[in-house]
Design a protein around this motif. Structure first.
Motif, PDB file in Angstrom:
ATOM      1  N   GLY A  49      32.993  37.216  41.768  1.00  0.00           N
ATOM      2  CA  GLY A  49      33.366  36.176  40.814  1.00  0.00           C
ATOM      3  C   GLY A  49      34.579  36.539  39.983  1.00  0.00           C
ATOM      4  N   TYR A  50      35.462  37.380  40.549  1.00  0.00           N
ATOM      5  CA  TYR A  50      36.645  37.817  39.812  1.00  0.00           C
ATOM      6  C   TYR A  50      37.504  36.639  39.354  1.00  0.00           C
ATOM      7  N   GLY A  51      37.621  35.612  40.199  1.00  0.00           N
ATOM      8  CA  GLY A  51      38.473  34.482  39.864  1.00  0.00           C
ATOM      9  C   GLY A  51      37.997  33.728  38.636  1.00  0.00           C
ATOM     10  N   PHE A  52      36.691  33.636  38.448  1.00  0.00           N
ATOM     11  CA  PHE A  52      36.144  32.957  37.275  1.00  0.00           C
ATOM     12  C   PHE A  52      36.157  33.884  36.058  1.00  0.00           C
ATOM     13  N   THR A  53      35.820  35.167  36.276  1.00  0.00           N
ATOM     14  CA  THR A  53      35.844  36.114  35.165  1.00  0.00           C
ATOM     15  C   THR A  53      37.250  36.280  34.607  1.00  0.00           C
ATOM     16  N   LEU A 100      40.939  41.668  38.279  1.00  0.00           N
ATOM     17  CA  LEU A 100      40.817  40.868  37.060  1.00  0.00           C
ATOM     18  C   LEU A 100      42.164  40.746  36.355  1.00  0.00           C
ATOM     19  N   VAL A 101      42.924  41.839  36.304  1.00  0.00           N
ATOM     20  CA  VAL A 101      44.225  41.821  35.640  1.00  0.00           C
ATOM     21  C   VAL A 101      45.226  41.023  36.468  1.00  0.00           C
ATOM     22  N   LEU A 102      45.233  41.240  37.788  1.00  0.00           N
ATOM     23  CA  LEU A 102      46.160  40.503  38.654  1.00  0.00           C
ATOM     24  C   LEU A 102      45.966  38.998  38.511  1.00  0.00           C
ATOM     25  N   ILE A 103      44.730  38.563  38.558  1.00  0.00           N
ATOM     26  CA  ILE A 103      44.456  37.127  38.460  1.00  0.00           C
ATOM     27  C   ILE A 103      44.649  36.644  37.021  1.00  0.00           C
ATOM     28  N   GLY A 104      44.131  37.419  36.063  1.00  0.00           N
ATOM     29  CA  GLY A 104      44.179  36.999  34.673  1.00  0.00           C
ATOM     30  C   GLY A 104      45.582  36.858  34.128  1.00  0.00           C
ATOM     31  N   VAL A 105      46.505  37.728  34.556  1.00  0.00           N
ATOM     32  CA  VAL A 105      47.865  37.645  34.023  1.00  0.00           C
ATOM     33  C   VAL A 105      48.574  36.399  34.553  1.00  0.00           C
ATOM     34  N   GLY A 106      48.278  36.003  35.788  1.00  0.00           N
ATOM     35  CA  GLY A 106      48.835  34.758  36.316  1.00  0.00           C
ATOM     36  C   GLY A 106      48.253  33.548  35.610  1.00  0.00           C
ATOM     37  N   LEU A 107      46.942  33.587  35.353  1.00  0.00           N
ATOM     38  CA  LEU A 107      46.306  32.472  34.659  1.00  0.00           C
ATOM     39  C   LEU A 107      46.791  32.361  33.210  1.00  0.00           C
ATOM     40  N   SER A 108      47.115  33.497  32.592  1.00  0.00           N
ATOM     41  CA  SER A 108      47.582  33.444  31.205  1.00  0.00           C
ATOM     42  C   SER A 108      48.886  32.667  31.096  1.00  0.00           C
ATOM     43  N   VAL A 109      49.790  32.849  32.058  1.00  0.00           N
ATOM     44  CA  VAL A 109      51.042  32.080  32.068  1.00  0.00           C
ATOM     45  C   VAL A 109      50.740  30.607  32.341  1.00  0.00           C
ATOM     46  N   CYS A 110      49.825  30.365  33.260  1.00  0.00           N
ATOM     47  CA  CYS A 110      49.441  29.000  33.614  1.00  0.00           C
ATOM     48  C   CYS A 110      48.904  28.266  32.387  1.00  0.00           C
ATOM     49  N   GLY A 133      41.172  43.025  30.795  1.00  0.00           N
ATOM     50  CA  GLY A 133      40.674  43.287  32.145  1.00  0.00           C
ATOM     51  C   GLY A 133      39.814  44.538  32.190  1.00  0.00           C
ATOM     52  N   LEU A 134      40.218  45.569  31.456  1.00  0.00           N
ATOM     53  CA  LEU A 134      39.417  46.797  31.409  1.00  0.00           C
ATOM     54  C   LEU A 134      38.093  46.552  30.696  1.00  0.00           C
ATOM     55  N   VAL A 135      38.122  45.734  29.634  1.00  0.00           N
ATOM     56  CA  VAL A 135      36.890  45.426  28.893  1.00  0.00           C
ATOM     57  C   VAL A 135      35.905  44.675  29.782  1.00  0.00           C
ATOM     58  N   LEU A 136      36.399  43.668  30.504  1.00  0.00           N
ATOM     59  CA  LEU A 136      35.484  42.892  31.367  1.00  0.00           C
ATOM     60  C   LEU A 136      35.031  43.698  32.572  1.00  0.00           C
ATOM     61  N   ALA A 137      35.853  44.643  33.025  1.00  0.00           N
ATOM     62  CA  ALA A 137      35.432  45.490  34.147  1.00  0.00           C
ATOM     63  C   ALA A 137      34.228  46.328  33.754  1.00  0.00           C
ATOM     64  N   ILE A 138      34.137  46.688  32.473  1.00  0.00           N
ATOM     65  CA  ILE A 138      32.971  47.447  32.003  1.00  0.00           C
ATOM     66  C   ILE A 138      31.695  46.632  32.195  1.00  0.00           C
ATOM     67  N   SER A 139      31.792  45.301  32.052  1.00  0.00           N
ATOM     68  CA  SER A 139      30.589  44.470  32.213  1.00  0.00           C
ATOM     69  C   SER A 139      30.050  44.556  33.638  1.00  0.00           C
ATOM     70  N   TYR A 140      30.950  44.675  34.623  1.00  0.00           N
ATOM     71  CA  TYR A 140      30.483  44.820  36.007  1.00  0.00           C
ATOM     72  C   TYR A 140      29.849  46.194  36.224  1.00  0.00           C
ATOM     73  N   LEU A 141      30.541  47.254  35.762  1.00  0.00           N
ATOM     74  CA  LEU A 141      29.987  48.597  35.925  1.00  0.00           C
ATOM     75  C   LEU A 141      28.695  48.741  35.130  1.00  0.00           C
ATOM     76  N   GLY A 142      28.681  48.177  33.906  1.00  0.00           N
ATOM     77  CA  GLY A 142      27.474  48.258  33.094  1.00  0.00           C
ATOM     78  C   GLY A 142      26.305  47.532  33.726  1.00  0.00           C
ATOM     79  N   GLN A 175      29.099  38.012  30.179  1.00  0.00           N
ATOM     80  CA  GLN A 175      30.397  37.350  30.324  1.00  0.00           C
ATOM     81  C   GLN A 175      30.347  35.923  29.778  1.00  0.00           C
ATOM     82  N   GLY A 176      29.259  35.222  30.036  1.00  0.00           N
ATOM     83  CA  GLY A 176      29.116  33.860  29.515  1.00  0.00           C
ATOM     84  C   GLY A 176      29.041  33.829  28.001  1.00  0.00           C
ATOM     85  N   ILE A 177      28.259  34.768  27.427  1.00  0.00           N
ATOM     86  CA  ILE A 177      28.170  34.847  25.966  1.00  0.00           C
ATOM     87  C   ILE A 177      29.543  35.151  25.373  1.00  0.00           C
ATOM     88  N   LEU A 178      30.269  36.069  26.008  1.00  0.00           N
ATOM     89  CA  LEU A 178      31.586  36.448  25.508  1.00  0.00           C
ATOM     90  C   LEU A 178      32.543  35.266  25.527  1.00  0.00           C
TER      91      LEU A 178
END
Length: 361
Positions: A278-282, A70-80, A301-310, A329-332
């Protein structure tokens, strides 16, 4: 009384940082309501969903494992997204990174060397970049909408992966299951203390640190901010919009590809359908929750990872579907976008009563 949205004279710096916290808090409240409507104790259900996944060493390790892609993908998308380029196809770029990187263990099964892992990682990055280059080219050459092209390519990549593991790459000793041979030795990422915690977490931290420095201290980061905030000012400064589109697509696609190969060379251990939940969408939610800031993305990324574990914990303890994670995740995401409105607008109440005309004397 009427509720009006009044445009602020300038962006609210307080709401810029408060809106993600408000969105998370509202998500938890709505989640409690959902659990109550299902006849569950909302307090204990929320504890199982949000707190229990971080109460043991094993679950903390799993949290990092799920947060890494999530962090690897999200940090690239943030620059994008800071550049005003909308790459929605990171899920497909993840899949292509997994496919390209898996070429080595599938066709060179007996090759065991540190170079094996290096080659897999490099091919994974190249695969993600190559797939991301397609919508970048279409955007620059034909002005095609990158949201549509990148999103449609997700399904092409996923179908290609599914065809490979059911056809030419299927393990002949795998009892007809759709999967490749199991990776072994140097075809797998090193792990910490025989756990599932792997080297991908280190890559995620390095990517965050590198892009944080780029955005804050380097000319390229300044170029990203200028073009994203004002393309017209970017043109006057001599910055090329086309080159920026290519750069951010290759950057985000490469990191998504790296996340893909880290998944198959890490927790999964082989190429198979469904390597990503669905990591790419999350990661899109991660990027916005982190305020399009690399350091913020690490926390998000750590916050959203909790949603998967939860979701997994709730499935076992409460007997509910693991798709509840998608609901949260959708509500968030909806609440993040809604709360972000408050950055540019303020709520104002106005009386709906109209003044009556004074009769002429």
């Amino acid at each position: 009384m009427r509720l009006l949205l009044e445009k602020r004279p300038e962006r609210s710096r307080v709401m810029a940082y408060a809106s993600p916290l408000i969105a998370v808090a509202l998500t938890i409240i709505i989640g409690g309501v959902i659990f109550a409507l299902r006849g569950l104790d909302p307090v204990s259900a929320l504890y199982i969903y949000f707190i229990e996944p971080v109460t043991s060493v094993w679950s903390l390790q799993e949290l990092v494992v799920k947060a890494s892609p999530l962090v690897l993908i999200g940090v690239g998308l943030s620059v994008c997204y800071r550049a005003g380029v909308w790459n929605i196809g990171a899920e497909g770029q993840l899949a292509m990174g997994a496919i390209f990187g898996s070429f080595v263990p599938v066709f060179f099964t007996d090759w065991q060397s540190p170079l094996t892992l290096i080659a897999m990682l490099l091919l994974g990055i190249i695969g993600g970049m190559a797939w991301a280059a397609i919508p970048a080219f279409l955007k620059n050459r034909f002005n095609a909408n990158e949201i549509l092209t990148s999103l449609m390519l997700v399904y092409v990549a996923q179908l290609l992966l599914d065809w490979l593991v059911r056809g030419p790459w299927r393990d002949p000793q795998g009892y007809n299951f759709p999967k490749t041979v199991a990776f072994d030795g140097w075809q797998l990422l090193p792990t910490y203390d025989d756990s599932r915690l792997h080297l991908g977490a280190v890559f995620a931290v390095i990517a965050v640190a590198g892009l944080a420095v780029m955005m804050a201290r380097m000319l390229k980061g300044f170029e990203v901010r200028v073009i994203g905030n004002s393309p017209r000012a970017g043109r006057f400064a001599g910055f090329s919009r086309a080159r920026m589109v290519t750069f951010v697509f290759l950057l985000s696609g490469g990191l998504a590809g790296l996340a893909g190969i880290c998944e198959v060379a890490g927790p999964v251990g082989q190429l198979q359908p469904g390597i990503s939940p669905g990591y790419g969408f999350t990661a899109i939610i991660v990027a916005f929750l982190g305020r399009l800031n690399p350091l913020g993305v690490l926390i998000a990324g750590l916050v959203l990872a909790i949603s998967y574990l939860g979701g997994e914990s709730a499935q076992v303890a409460l007997g509910i579907s693991d798709k509840v994670a998608r609901v949260f995740q959708g509500i968030l995401l909806f609440l993040i976008l809604a709360c972000d409105t408050m950055i540019l607008y303020r709520i104002r109440f106005e009386s709906s009563a109209r003044p009556q005309a004074v009769p002429a004397e």
